[in-house]
Design a protein around this motif. Structure first.
Motif, short mmCIF file in Angstrom:
data_model
loop_
_atom_site.label_atom_id
_atom_site.label_comp_id
_atom_site.label_asym_id
_atom_site.label_seq_id
_atom_site.Cartn_x
_atom_site.Cartn_y
_atom_site.Cartn_z
N GLU A 159 0.84 -1.19 0.00
CA GLU A 159 0.00 0.00 0.00
C GLU A 159 0.88 1.25 0.00
OE1 GLU A 159 -3.12 2.32 2.96
OE2 GLU A 159 -2.79 0.17 3.21
N LYS A 161 0.76 5.49 -0.24
CA LYS A 161 0.04 6.77 -0.25
C LYS A 161 1.01 7.85 -0.70
CE LYS A 161 -3.37 5.71 3.35
NZ LYS A 161 -3.93 6.11 4.66
N TYR A 200 -3.34 10.29 -2.87
CA TYR A 200 -3.64 9.12 -3.69
C TYR A 200 -3.14 7.86 -2.99
CZ TYR A 200 -4.15 12.83 -7.13
OH TYR A 200 -4.52 13.98 -7.79
N LYS A 201 -3.88 6.79 -3.19
CA LYS A 201 -3.49 5.51 -2.58
C LYS A 201 -3.56 4.40 -3.62
CE LYS A 201 -6.22 3.20 0.26
NZ LYS A 201 -6.98 2.81 1.48
N ASN A 202 -2.46 3.73 -3.83
CA ASN A 202 -2.39 2.57 -4.70
C ASN A 202 -2.08 1.33 -3.87
OD1 ASN A 202 -2.66 4.44 -6.69
ND2 ASN A 202 -0.90 3.76 -7.90
#
Length: 235
Positions: A159, A161, A200-202
């Motif tokens: 994860e 951010k 943003y979070k991937n």
């Protein structure tokens, strides 16, 4: 009728126990579960050791009954009861080596090695030196060589951010390509912070090549000035 467990039987039984438990452990480790290959193998090998000791006790009871037929009605293999108490009791010692944190569990292999070592101690104490010696070699090989022989590329999620979408996504993508990291899935989301800036979070599901570790990835990516947070998540 055979009245002892021979060397060939000991080696064969330990080998089978390592193979079958290793298959189960591979599945668990591939799915990133706390107990992996070594833990499963050590538990199975320890149980195998105890079972072989039980067989030897039974064989000795038969031999004693044949040598002293007058006392055959009172000969019992009661030593097995003591073994059962030792095996169950060592679980408390093993539990003390397990450390649970927010994202991982550590110490399972140590707990399993303690349990297997208890089996070795019983073997030596009962005078079953061939079982103890061959089993000890098996446990040592599991602890020292399994990780070198079998490399499990477990799936994990990372994860990340970050800020500045285009610039940072390009950096992450180039890093994964440079390290030959395979991306199997990506989840994307965006939210506003309390200062109205967009975060943003991937969440990447990745598979690593042999020479790359998750610790290395986290350290490298975290050096980017736009990265706010990065961590691994179990699948």
């Amino acid at each position: 009728m055979t009245t002892t467990v021979g060397y060939v039987d000991i080696i064969a039984r330990l080998a089978v126990s390592i193979i079958v438990s290793g298959m189960i452990g591979y599945d668990r480790e591939h799915k990133n579960r706390p107990a992996g290959i070594k833990t499963h193998i050590l538990v199975c090998v320890g149980a195998c050791i105890i079972a072989m000791i039980q067989r030897e006790i039974g064989f000795q009871a038969i031999v004693a009954a044949q040598q002293y037929p007058k006392f055959s009605g009172v000969i019992r293999a009661d030593e097995a009861r003591l073994i059962a108490q030792v095996v169950s009791g060592v679980g408390f010692l093993g539990a003390g080596t397990i450390i649970v944190t927010h994202h991982s569990i550590r110490g399972l292999t140590t707990a399993a090695s303690l349990w297997a070592t208890a089996g070795l101690g019983i073997a030596v104490g009962m005078g079953y030196y061939k079982i103890a010696l061959i089993s000890a070699v098996s446990v040592i090989l599991v602890l020292t060589l399994i990780s070198r022989i079998i490399r499990v590329n477990s799936f994990k999620k990372i994860e990340i951010k970050y800020q500045h979408k285009e610039e940072t996504k390009e950096f992450i993508q180039e890093y994964f390509e440079k390290k030959a990291i395979k991306i199997t899935d990506v989840n994307f989301s965006a939210s506003k912070s309390e200062y109205d800036s967009v975060i943003y979070k991937n969440i990447y599901t990745i598979e690593l090549p042999k020479k790359v570790s998750y610790a290395e990835i986290i350290e490298d990516i975290s050096m980017n000035k736009n990265i706010l947070m990065i961590q691994t998540i179990s699948v």
